[in-house]
Design an enzyme around this catalytic site. Structure first.
Site, mmCIF file in Angstrom:
data_model
loop_
_atom_site.group_PDB
_atom_site.id
_atom_site.type_symbol
_atom_site.label_atom_id
_atom_site.label_comp_id
_atom_site.label_asym_id
_atom_site.label_seq_id
_atom_site.Cartn_x
_atom_site.Cartn_y
_atom_site.Cartn_z
ATOM 1 N N CYS A 108 17.500 90.486 22.150
ATOM 2 C CA CYS A 108 17.441 89.840 20.869
ATOM 3 C C CYS A 108 16.169 90.047 20.345
ATOM 4 O O CYS A 108 16.084 90.310 19.206
ATOM 5 C CB CYS A 108 18.155 88.580 20.566
ATOM 6 N N GLU A 167 18.159 76.781 24.403
ATOM 7 C CA GLU A 167 17.031 77.468 23.565
ATOM 8 C C GLU A 167 16.992 76.783 22.398
ATOM 9 O O GLU A 167 17.236 77.278 21.139
ATOM 10 C CB GLU A 167 17.871 78.892 23.179
HETATM 11 O O1 FUB Z 1 23.137 84.606 21.186
HETATM 12 C C1 FUB Z 1 22.603 85.912 20.800
HETATM 13 C C2 FUB Z 1 21.009 85.766 20.654
HETATM 14 O O2 FUB Z 1 20.649 85.735 22.009
HETATM 15 C C3 FUB Z 1 20.466 84.334 20.391
HETATM 16 O O3 FUB Z 1 20.079 84.362 18.929
HETATM 17 C C4 FUB Z 1 19.049 84.295 21.382
HETATM 18 O O4 FUB Z 1 18.546 83.023 21.205
HETATM 19 C C5 FUB Z 1 19.551 84.668 22.482
HETATM 20 O O5 FUB Z 1 20.239 83.710 23.112
HETATM 21 ZN ZN ZN Z 2 15.363 86.659 20.888
#
Ligand code: FUB
Ligand code: ZN
Length: 668
Positions: free
Chosen positions: A439, A343
């Site tokens: 999230c 990500e």
């Molecule tokens: O790891 C917590 C949240 O979940 C991250 O900020 C997002 O990218 C998702 O992976």
């Molecule tokens: Zn998110």
């Protein structure tokens, strides 16, 4: 850095948003999203992945109660149910005492309560406040006597708490709880959650720090840094600022904490330091790298700490990291994160369209970072990107009816490719009702409800307008109140009128951003001294009731090409008008958008409707290539074409009319 000139957001009470464009989105969040999310947190959304969030708080509270009642006879749970995501074996019969969901599931509540707080500040609602108070009671009941409050470890065994800072998200959950607690206190004056956050912060402050014997680690997922600053600002307790600074200073120092930690955990996977922004001490970082949400949350915390401590070297690092994003890693939609692998940010100019990650949370984090940079130095470069992210990727994250959400925000979609090509598994061609890892939706809710915090900032001498949002903003100058009544039709029309209201003459400087997209901008305020600096026009003098400022930001359609190093966009063009980035959808243009070619000879702007929502469409002349037959290859030659008018709609409004192709960049 000149501390005297640092600015801060206005309080919620001092800003009213009545703007047609944003009112709609804010009302959607208030009336649809917040209640929907409360149902989601309680697993009441049919056909959506359960959240387990409130389930976990309830389970932890019961366990807590048992421990208090049994005292020494209490046998703590054994740590048998660990994992990044835990799902019940039989979904129809979950164990009421087990932890389920992602290990950072608690943060869904925290972002929700933060959005509730901002919503209450904008729009008091006794019923919602009562639900929120009840939720806070349930959350606080889960807190251990020593202040610890993370249900994953409370339920699964505290023996593992703080043993895996790299992955475990305890400090991330703490950060979100704290942001929610500060917001709820500021909105309602109720401090129950704030006291819980302080106790949780004290738990960490006792264990982390430069003092001998304390842990030298730092958060695996940054978030605590910026939250501790908020806690410091609301309580005035220096120890919270010190802890935030410690986490920032410590990050990337030798020996690398995560590597040492990994060696203590047999079988742990090797640490990717850049993914965690700790390949070097933060003041040496030059390129935005790694997980993009983590990165921009860290940079936001760094900007906060540099502002509060006057730390120039930290600020310089923020500037470099900002430039790395804005100059080499920013999508034209204001999104960041070129790769789904981790990500993360990819290498400079690697901005693929169909496999883009561009997580909604990352665009929101970029807005956080931009506002913090603006607080230190009002420079329209920051506000331009903040606006670009907000009007495009952030609101694209939510359907026009507020009922479904994007996590990933691609710039090109072919539904069949998303369905059949595993490399595009992360790209959903339609918004989802909810996510196991949810999230993004609550992040959108807290962002939209706190929009006023991004539109204006103030210091002693100046009131800054960064975003043109219809409504009003007030500030005291030497004890005398001055109100701006802003009449704006952005993002559709760039003519803005600001009427000044003041009961008595007020000596003040009013600064307005000159958007980067507005060529030949003009502005006027009769009888006031005018200076232009770093993309802001400053009008200073004595203001009287009825004074007026007019700002004209011509909103031409602009056709862009990307730097030649952006391989995917060679020979392609994209369109913007004002802050809005446009895209073509199959529903307007037919399938196979890759067969369209823009000639740009004629471009017109039309009022339009998408899913009943009033918007603006662009009509652009071009051609459609005719497929030449079934042969896979043929001798090269010009394709047969037919003239077409290509319809473009705002990117934020795509995917509201069913499953279909979409493309921001078109062949030019
Ligand atoms: O790891 C917590 C949240 O979940 C991250 O900020 C997002 O990218 C998702 O992976
Ligand atoms: Zn998110």
């Amino acid at each position: 850095m000149n501390n005297r000139l640092f600015s801060a957001p206005l309080s919620f009470a001092d800003v009213q948003i009545t703007d047609g464009f944003w009112q709609r989105v804010m009302e959607l969040v208030r009336t649809e999203v917040i209640p929907y999310q409360w149902d989601a947190l309680n697993d009441r959304i049919p056909d959506a992945e359960p959240s387990w969030c409130m389930h976990n708080f309830r389970a932890a509270a019961r366990l807590n109660e048992k421990q208090r009642t049994l005292g020494d006879a209490f046998v703590p749970p054994t740590y048998t149910n660990r994992g990044f995501q835990i799902l019940p074996q039989d979904p129809a019969h979950p164990d009421p005492d087990a932890f389920y969901g992602f290990l950072f599931q608690d943060s869904d509540f925290s972002k929700w309560i933060e959005a509730v707080a901002y919503s209450l500040a904008n729009h008091p609602d006794a019923e919602l406040e009562a639900i929120a108070d009840g939720a806070i009671d349930e959350v606080c009941a889960a807190q251990l006597d020593n202040g610890y409050l993370d249900t994953y470890y409370i339920i699964n065994g505290m023996d593992a708490a703080l043993t895996n800072l790299r992955d475990n998200h305890e400090l991330y959950c703490f950060g979100h709880l704290t942001e929610g607690a500060v917001a709820y206190y500021q909105a309602t004056g109720k401090d129950k959650l704030l006291r819980a956050a302080c106790r949780f912060a004290d738990y960490f402050a006792e264990r982390f720090g430069p003092e001998e014997g304390k842990c030298k680690g730092y958060p695996g997922h940054e978030e605590a840094e910026l939250a501790l600053v908020k806690l410091y600002e609301v309580t005035g307790e220096e120890r919270y600022l010190r802890l935030s600074r410690f986490f920032i200073d410590q990050r990337g120092q030798e020996p690398k904490y995560f590597i040492e930690e990994e060696h203590r955990r047999p079988g742990a996977r090797a640490t990717d330091l850049a993914y965690h922004q700790c390949e070097a001490p933060v003041r040496e970082l030059k390129e935005a790298l790694g997980h993009s949400v983590r990165a921009v949350y860290l940079y936001s915390g760094m900007a906060d700490v540099s502002r509060l401590t006057g730390d120039d070297s930290l600020y310089e690092a923020c500037r470099r990291l900002w430039n790395s994003i804005a100059d080499e890693k920013l999508y034209i939609t204001g999104g960041i994160g070129g790769t789904h692998m981790g990500e993360a940010f990819s290498f400079p100019y690697d901005l693929p369209n169909d496999s883009a990650y561009s997580e909604t949370c990352a665009a929101i984090g970029l807005v956080f970072f931009a506002r913090r940079m603006l607080q230190i130095a009002p420079d329209s470069r920051y506000a331009d990107v903040m606006e670009q992210a907000l009007y495009n990727t952030v609101i694209a994250g939510m359907a026009l009816d507020g009922k479904s959400f994007f996590y990933v925000n691609p710039l090109s979609v072919v539904p069949e490719a998303c369905q059949r090509d595993k490399r595009l598994e992360h790209v959903k061609p339609v918004r989802q009702k909810w996510f196991g890892c949810a999230c993004c939706p609550p992040n959108i809710a807290r962002m939209i409800t706190s929009l006023s915090q991004y539109a204006y900032t103030q210091n002693q001498e100046t009131l800054f307008t960064h975003l043109y949002i219809g409504g009003s903003a007030s500030k005291l100058f030497d004890g005398k109140k001055l109100t701006l009544n802003v009449d704006s039709r952005l993002p559709w029309d760039g003519h803005v009128t600001v009427a000044v209201r003041a009961d008595e003459p007020v000596q003040a400087a009013l600064a307005f951003r000159i958007p980067g997209w507005a060529e030949n901008a003009s502005f006027r305020a009769e009888g006031k001294q005018q200076t232009v600096k770093d993309g802001y026009v400053y009008f200073s003098g004595e203001w009287h009731d009825g004074d007026e400022i007019t700002l004209d930001f011509p909103m031409e359609v602009q056709m862009w090409q990307a730097n030649e190093k952006v391989r995917e966009n060679i020979g392609r063009v994209a369109f913007t008008r004002g802050p809005i980035t446009f895209c073509a959808e199959e529903v307007d243009n037919g399938a196979d958008l890759h067969l369209l070619r823009v000639d740009g000879k004629q471009i017109s702007v039309e009022e339009s409707h998408v899913f009943g929502h009033e918007t603006v469409a662009l009509k652009v002349s071009g051609v459609r290539e005719k497929p030449a037959g079934k042969a896979l290859y043929r001798k090269a030659g010009a394709a047969e074409t037919e003239p077409v008018t290509i319809t473009l709609i705002p990117y934020y409004a795509w995917a509201n009319r069913g499953l279909n192709e979409m493309s921001v960049w078109l062949r030019g």
